[in-house]
Design an enzyme around this catalytic site. Structure first.
Site, mmCIF file in Angstrom:
data_model
loop_
_atom_site.group_PDB
_atom_site.id
_atom_site.type_symbol
_atom_site.label_atom_id
_atom_site.label_comp_id
_atom_site.label_asym_id
_atom_site.label_seq_id
_atom_site.Cartn_x
_atom_site.Cartn_y
_atom_site.Cartn_z
ATOM 1 N N CYS A 296 -16.790 -0.627 7.329
ATOM 2 C CA CYS A 296 -18.410 -0.869 7.756
ATOM 3 C C CYS A 296 -17.800 -1.690 8.842
ATOM 4 O O CYS A 296 -18.007 -3.043 7.959
ATOM 5 C CB CYS A 296 -19.143 -0.109 7.427
ATOM 6 S SG CYS A 296 -20.595 -0.484 8.183
ATOM 7 N N ILE A 297 -18.497 -2.009 9.733
ATOM 8 C CA ILE A 297 -18.567 -3.156 10.495
ATOM 9 C C ILE A 297 -19.422 -3.249 11.609
ATOM 10 O O ILE A 297 -19.935 -2.262 12.451
ATOM 11 C CB ILE A 297 -17.226 -3.069 11.435
ATOM 12 C CG1 ILE A 297 -17.909 -5.009 12.444
ATOM 13 C CG2 ILE A 297 -17.170 -2.166 12.779
ATOM 14 C CD1 ILE A 297 -16.555 -5.051 12.935
ATOM 15 N N LEU A 298 -20.910 -4.386 12.248
ATOM 16 C CA LEU A 298 -21.379 -4.339 12.668
ATOM 17 C C LEU A 298 -21.878 -5.765 12.861
ATOM 18 O O LEU A 298 -22.187 -6.337 12.458
ATOM 19 C CB LEU A 298 -22.961 -4.096 11.842
ATOM 20 C CG LEU A 298 -24.246 -4.330 12.717
ATOM 21 C CD1 LEU A 298 -24.735 -3.434 13.708
ATOM 22 C CD2 LEU A 298 -25.508 -4.087 11.336
ATOM 23 N N THR A 299 -21.229 -6.008 13.752
ATOM 24 C CA THR A 299 -22.418 -7.002 14.938
ATOM 25 C C THR A 299 -23.990 -6.454 15.072
ATOM 26 O O THR A 299 -23.833 -6.074 16.036
ATOM 27 C CB THR A 299 -21.653 -7.180 15.816
ATOM 28 O OG1 THR A 299 -20.639 -7.547 15.705
ATOM 29 C CG2 THR A 299 -22.285 -8.596 16.764
ATOM 30 N N GLN A 304 -24.322 -9.650 20.056
ATOM 31 C CA GLN A 304 -23.358 -8.589 20.950
ATOM 32 C C GLN A 304 -22.337 -8.802 22.131
ATOM 33 O O GLN A 304 -23.229 -10.180 22.758
ATOM 34 C CB GLN A 304 -23.258 -6.692 20.671
ATOM 35 C CG GLN A 304 -23.746 -6.289 19.669
ATOM 36 C CD GLN A 304 -24.046 -5.243 19.491
ATOM 37 O OE1 GLN A 304 -24.666 -4.130 21.099
ATOM 38 N NE2 GLN A 304 -24.387 -4.502 18.504
ATOM 39 N N ARG A 305 -21.569 -8.408 22.571
ATOM 40 C CA ARG A 305 -20.737 -8.983 23.443
ATOM 41 C C ARG A 305 -20.539 -10.549 23.228
ATOM 42 O O ARG A 305 -20.270 -11.354 25.064
ATOM 43 C CB ARG A 305 -21.579 -8.979 24.920
ATOM 44 C CG ARG A 305 -21.820 -7.440 25.190
ATOM 45 C CD ARG A 305 -22.648 -7.335 26.604
ATOM 46 N NE ARG A 305 -23.168 -5.523 26.662
ATOM 47 C CZ ARG A 305 -22.019 -4.573 27.387
ATOM 48 N NH1 ARG A 305 -20.805 -4.934 27.210
ATOM 49 N NH2 ARG A 305 -22.130 -3.723 27.253
ATOM 50 N N GLY A 307 -17.545 -11.438 21.751
ATOM 51 C CA GLY A 307 -16.844 -11.792 20.841
ATOM 52 C C GLY A 307 -16.829 -11.813 18.918
ATOM 53 O O GLY A 307 -15.647 -11.637 18.571
ATOM 54 N N TYR A 308 -17.409 -11.446 18.815
ATOM 55 C CA TYR A 308 -17.413 -11.472 16.601
ATOM 56 C C TYR A 308 -17.530 -10.082 16.651
ATOM 57 O O TYR A 308 -16.845 -10.188 15.307
ATOM 58 C CB TYR A 308 -19.299 -11.467 17.005
ATOM 59 C CG TYR A 308 -20.018 -12.903 16.340
ATOM 60 C CD1 TYR A 308 -19.318 -14.088 16.297
ATOM 61 C CD2 TYR A 308 -20.861 -13.675 17.677
ATOM 62 C CE1 TYR A 308 -19.600 -14.911 16.390
ATOM 63 C CE2 TYR A 308 -21.888 -14.941 17.645
ATOM 64 C CZ TYR A 308 -20.588 -15.154 17.338
ATOM 65 O OH TYR A 308 -20.927 -17.181 17.527
ATOM 66 N N GLU A 330 -11.906 2.269 8.091
ATOM 67 C CA GLU A 330 -11.750 3.619 7.965
ATOM 68 C C GLU A 330 -12.125 4.183 9.078
ATOM 69 O O GLU A 330 -13.153 4.260 10.061
ATOM 70 C CB GLU A 330 -12.649 3.530 6.789
ATOM 71 C CG GLU A 330 -12.490 3.188 6.067
ATOM 72 C CD GLU A 330 -13.305 3.418 4.866
ATOM 73 O OE1 GLU A 330 -14.265 4.190 4.618
ATOM 74 O OE2 GLU A 330 -13.308 2.603 3.492
ATOM 75 N N SER A 334 -17.035 4.144 15.539
ATOM 76 C CA SER A 334 -18.633 4.503 16.221
ATOM 77 C C SER A 334 -17.934 4.108 17.636
ATOM 78 O O SER A 334 -16.186 3.546 17.837
ATOM 79 C CB SER A 334 -19.627 3.579 15.841
ATOM 80 O OG SER A 334 -19.313 1.950 16.420
#
Length: 433
Positions: A296-299, A304-305, A307-308, A330, A334
């Site tokens: 799972c990945i979330l910024t 956001q926008r 580069g993280y 996985e 999104s």
């Protein structure tokens, strides 16, 4: 199994408490007849633009203390046709063009508007079958928290998250940015930070630190690894926070099999969470080869926008290289995650191709990047870098493609592997034994 139990928790979290529910029903008895659920009509969206929408849910307006408004006016939760669910919102009756409504719930204007498939933004749905997806969306169709305050930021949420009932159905949820405990009032959060919060950074081990220039300004970046064996509550709270911004995330309480990597901007006040990714302690084999190196990945939206997202992807692949394995995320991915991945993949591939002379195979690219061959082929196809001529497929990089996706890119996500202090989990277990 496990996902079904979590879906039942989602449904339970959506139910209002008995006292408030009774007051709502009493107010409904004297309210005017509301618009029907499932009705399709036009709604004013971001200004005076009219967009076709469907009414998903309805409720009586409430006062600041949560009790029904004596005026008994209705609010409607709508989904805009063809737009992502994160743009669903509560609207009042005056936002609708009632002339576009029919008794059958069909549009009488703009009939040519077609609803896009709810999952079109996903590359693939992975282990979530259609029946599970439908049940998940039904259980999570209405946001239960409208906004969150974390650190110096206030953000509108995108999706439902199964916070406990006493914290659900609130306008604003206040979250401690260091240990992720949550509160319904600002004064509760302030008092907690002053008297009880023990941390000024995520409660784990710092594995990476570097100063990076982002949009002309230098930031001190740190990455912390958090093991739920020692910090279970933090990891559960992290997953609940993440669900507010991720649609198809169904694991919130079963955190034990994962490690969590928190990326932070660090200043004199502490380490402020920017985002996170998780990976399995013992990675599962991926369909098509390799192992899953990111679950799972979330910024967070306020970061956001910058580069993280690609920075976290780069770290996940550096961990795969330390493990001497091929990696892949996985599924499902999104829409925003897929954009970050393809941007990262194509930059890494072009970096090799623009320096290479002579022929190079997909397998050689895989060995050099730790990318799966399947991910490499899909990326080359997506950017039109594979051509068929002379009876075979060849990689062709045009000057325009090179300039657009490599030369003009500002790769602030490139990491220094020498600054990563990390040992693969299985080696740690072996050494401890």
């Amino acid at each position: 199994g496990r996902r079904r139990r979590l879906l039942r928790r989602e449904r339970a979290a959506r139910q209002p408490s008995g006292g408030l529910g009774a007051m709502v029903r009493a107010a409904q008895a004297v309210a005017a007849k509301p618009l029907e659920l499932g009705a399709k009509l036009l709604c004013r969206w971001r200004g005076n633009d009219l967009k076709p929408c469907e009414i998903i849910e309805r409720k009586l307006k409430t006062l600041p203390d949560g009790t029904p408004d004596p005026a008994a006016e209705w609010e409607y939760y709508v989904h805009y046709e063809g737009l992502n669910r994160r743009l669903d919102e509560w609207v009042s009756l005056d936002r609708f063009d009632l002339g576009s409504h029919s008794e059958e719930g069909k549009m009488t204007r703009n009939q040519s508007t077609k609803r896009k498939h709810d999952h079109e933004e996903h590359e693939e749905e992975g282990e979530l079958d259609l029946a599970t997806l439908k049940e998940h969306e039904e259980a999570t169709k209405v946001k239960n928290v409208n906004r969150v305050v974390i650190g110096n930021w206030q953000m509108e949420t995108w999706y439902f998250s199964p916070y406990p009932k006493e914290y659900s159905h609130v306008d604003v949820l206040y979250i401690c940015e260091f240990d992720l405990n949550f509160f319904t009032r600002r004064e509760q959060l302030d008092r907690y930070i002053k008297t009880k919060c023990k941390y000024f950074h995520p409660p784990g081990d710092e594995i990476y630190r570097e100063t990076k220039e982002i949009k002309g300004k230098e930031y001190n970046i740190s990455v912390f690894e958090v093991d739920p064996t020692h910090q279970r509550l933090y990891c559960e709270n992290l997953c609940l926070l993440a669900k507010l911004f991720l649609d198809h995330k169904t694991l919130y309480y079963d955190v034990e099999p994962f490690l969590f990597y928190i990326i932070c901007e660090v200043d004199e006040h502490g380490a402020h969470m920017v985002g996170y990714f998780s990976k399995e302690k013992v990675p599962s084999l991926a369909e098509g080869g390799g192992e899953y190196n990111l679950a799972c990945i979330l910024t967070l939206p306020c970061y956001q926008r910058r580069g993280y997202g690609k920075l976290m992807i780069a770290i996940s692949y550096e961990l795969s290289r330390r493990e001497k394995k091929l990696g892949t995320p996985e599924r499902p991915i999104s829409d925003l995650g897929l954009v970050s991945y393809r941007s990262y993949w194509v930059y890494a591939l072009l970096e090799i191709l623009q320096k290479h002379r002579g022929s190079i195979s997909i397998q050689e690219l895989s060995d050099m990047t730790s990318f799966r061959t399947e991910d490499i082929v899909k990326t080359l196809q997506a950017f039109n870098l594979i051509r068929y001529f002379g009876g075979q497929h060849s990689i062709l990089v045009t000057p325009k493609t090179l300039q657009q996706h490599y030369t003009n890119a500002k790769p602030n996500w490139v990491i220094d592997s020498n600054k990563l202090i990390w040992t693969p989990y299985d080696e740690r277990v072996h050494n401890n034994n």
